[in-house]
Design an enzyme around this catalytic site. Structure first.
Site, PDB file in Angstrom:
ATOM      1  N   GLY A  32      14.219  -4.037   7.663  1.00 45.84           N
ATOM      2  CA  GLY A  32      13.449  -5.146   7.101  1.00 45.84           C
ATOM      3  C   GLY A  32      13.401  -5.074   5.592  1.00 45.84           C
ATOM      4  O   GLY A  32      13.869  -4.107   4.972  1.00 45.84           O
ATOM      5  N   GLY A  34      10.750  -5.987   2.226  1.00 46.54           N
ATOM      6  CA  GLY A  34       9.438  -6.372   1.724  1.00 46.54           C
ATOM      7  C   GLY A  34       9.526  -6.850   0.293  1.00 46.54           C
ATOM      8  O   GLY A  34      10.620  -7.067  -0.252  1.00 46.54           O
ATOM      9  N   GLY A  35       8.367  -7.014  -0.321  1.00 47.41           N
ATOM     10  CA  GLY A  35       8.326  -7.538  -1.684  1.00 47.41           C
ATOM     11  C   GLY A  35       8.945  -6.607  -2.707  1.00 47.41           C
ATOM     12  O   GLY A  35       9.550  -7.054  -3.678  1.00 47.41           O
ATOM     13  N   MET A  36       8.773  -5.295  -2.492  1.00 50.96           N
ATOM     14  CA  MET A  36       9.279  -4.376  -3.508  1.00 50.96           C
ATOM     15  C   MET A  36      10.390  -3.463  -2.997  1.00 50.96           C
ATOM     16  O   MET A  36      11.042  -2.785  -3.785  1.00 50.96           O
ATOM     17  CB  MET A  36       8.145  -3.510  -4.059  1.00 50.96           C
ATOM     18  CG  MET A  36       7.510  -2.561  -3.064  1.00 50.96           C
ATOM     19  SD  MET A  36       6.261  -1.517  -3.866  1.00 50.96           S
ATOM     20  CE  MET A  36       5.643  -0.597  -2.442  1.00 50.96           C
ATOM     21  N   GLY A  37      10.598  -3.432  -1.678  1.00 49.83           N
ATOM     22  CA  GLY A  37      11.610  -2.525  -1.183  1.00 49.83           C
ATOM     23  C   GLY A  37      12.091  -2.858   0.210  1.00 49.83           C
ATOM     24  O   GLY A  37      11.531  -3.713   0.893  1.00 49.83           O
ATOM     25  N   VAL A  39      13.343  -1.373   4.111  1.00 50.90           N
ATOM     26  CA  VAL A  39      13.068  -0.316   5.082  1.00 50.90           C
ATOM     27  C   VAL A  39      14.317  -0.142   5.929  1.00 50.90           C
ATOM     28  O   VAL A  39      14.873  -1.119   6.448  1.00 50.90           O
ATOM     29  CB  VAL A  39      11.852  -0.654   5.969  1.00 50.90           C
ATOM     30  CG1 VAL A  39      11.601   0.476   6.967  1.00 50.90           C
ATOM     31  CG2 VAL A  39      10.614  -0.895   5.116  1.00 50.90           C
ATOM     32  N   LYS A  54      11.714   3.981   3.393  1.00 46.13           N
ATOM     33  CA  LYS A  54      11.356   2.863   2.529  1.00 46.13           C
ATOM     34  C   LYS A  54      11.841   3.167   1.121  1.00 46.13           C
ATOM     35  O   LYS A  54      11.538   4.220   0.552  1.00 46.13           O
ATOM     36  CB  LYS A  54       9.840   2.648   2.534  1.00 46.13           C
ATOM     37  CG  LYS A  54       9.403   1.359   1.856  1.00 46.13           C
ATOM     38  CD  LYS A  54       7.938   1.059   2.131  1.00 46.13           C
ATOM     39  CE  LYS A  54       7.532  -0.286   1.553  1.00 46.13           C
ATOM     40  NZ  LYS A  54       6.105  -0.618   1.864  1.00 46.13           N
ATOM     41  N   ASP A 146      -5.162  -5.074   3.227  1.00 48.24           N
ATOM     42  CA  ASP A 146      -4.187  -6.081   3.680  1.00 48.24           C
ATOM     43  C   ASP A 146      -4.027  -6.015   5.201  1.00 48.24           C
ATOM     44  O   ASP A 146      -2.911  -6.076   5.717  1.00 48.24           O
ATOM     45  CB  ASP A 146      -2.838  -5.876   2.989  1.00 48.24           C
ATOM     46  CG  ASP A 146      -1.926  -7.092   3.140  1.00 48.24           C
ATOM     47  OD1 ASP A 146      -2.460  -8.211   3.358  1.00 48.24           O
ATOM     48  OD2 ASP A 146      -0.694  -6.934   3.031  1.00 48.24           O
TER      49      ASP A 146
END
Length: 324
Positions: A32, A34-37, A39, A54, A146
């Site tokens: 997957g 995400g916003g900064m990295g 996985v 990650k 979150d």
């Protein structure tokens, strides 16, 4: 020759892939983004097991994302709980990108798993597992900030894991309230965004968190848990809870109250009310009148009441037969 959008995307993905040469890990697949990295599923060749890795993949000229990723790993590392994914390793690649590895979680996100959930009690017990993990984090001085269905994983044996601690906050203990409270000024290790920046997910974020002002405590996560509870109950039609649906709604309303002072002050208080509801007891969120208490008592003792009623009916019929 102009590259197509698909070709550019493949090229970008290839560039983002971590270079694991010289490490103990072997790249298997991307899980997957995400916003900064990203996985990735990787093999730990030293221990012969698959783990999740990650890695920072977004542009990070000032090193802010790398600092956030390392901080996230440190936060998770201090939370050794069965409901929180454990961190195994942290490091840095030759190109400067940082990473950490963690348990490879098998299962589904809660928003995808919900069709497999059955009765209301099953859903409430699942939320209690989430409350337990989040409560453990609070006891260790960490707020998640979150919590949402997309950040909850449910495993094949019903195990529940709270994921994605990237927006978490290390807090200090304020003895006057015996509650973990964020310092308004923060600390060098914890402050990765400017004060007042809104972090979280609309719909699951507490009003005081959304406003970006003041301090936050455990009640901010309680609000998110209440929103998850509302999500779990949104499409249910379990008639067995109809007589007490007001009490259940009251639990949701108390957990998601706009005013933090009107909410449960801890995840344990929310979980305790859920336990009381499941056991057929009165809940703190819903003051009951005499008739409601009588009805609840009758529901809890319906087996004995039916036995007594059956005995009285049979006894009456027997007496009428004898007097004929």
């Amino acid at each position: 020759m102009k590259l197509t959008d698909n070709a550019l995307e493949r090229l970008r993905s290839a560039v983002d892939l971590p270079d694991l040469e010289g490490t103990r890990y072997r790249l298997l697949e991307k899980l997957g983004q995400g916003g900064m990295g990203g996985v990735y599923r990787v093999e730990d060749t030293m221990l012969s097991r698959d783990v999740a890795m990650k890695v920072v993949t977004a542009p990070d000229g000032d090193g802010d994302l790398a600092a956030r990723l390392m901080r996230e790993a440190k936060v998770i590392a201090r939370l050794e709980h069965s409901g929180i994914v454990p961190v195994h390793d942290v490091g840095q690649f030759p190109d400067g990108r940082v990473y950490y590895t963690m348990k490879l979680v098998q299962g589904k996100r809660l928003d995808a798993y919900i069709p497999e959930l059955g009765s209301i009690p099953e859903r409430l017990r699942l939320l209690q597992k989430i409350c337990d993990a989040v409560g453990f984090a609070h006891a260790r001085g960490v707020l998640h900030r979150d919590l949402k269905p997309q950040n909850i994983m449910v495993g094949p044996f019903g195990e529940v894991l709270v994921m994605d601690w990237g927006l978490s906050k290390i807090v200090r203990e304020q003895e006057a309230r015996n509650t973990a409270v964020i310092s308004p000024k923060g600390g060098d290790e914890n402050e990765v965004t400017a004060h007042g920046t809104v972090l979280g997910t609309p719909g699951y974020m507490a009003p005081e968190q959304q406003s970006g002002s003041g301090t936050l405590d455990a009640r901010a996560d309680v609000f998110s848990l209440g929103a998850i509870l509302r999500f779990l109950l949104a499409e249910t039609a379990d008639v067995s809870i109809a007589p007490r649906s007001r009490a259940l709604r009251a639990i949701v309303d108390k957990a998601t109250a706009q005013d933090p002072n009107m909410r449960y002050d801890s995840t344990a208080a929310l979980s305790n009310d859920l336990s009381a509801y499941l056991d057929g007891l009165s809940v703190n969120a819903y003051p009951e009148g005499a008739l409601a208490k009588l009805w609840r008592w009758a529901v809890r003792n319906r087996v004995w009441l039916l036995m007594v009623l059956a005995y009285l009916v049979m006894r009456t019929l027997f007496i009428l037969w004898r007097t004929r």
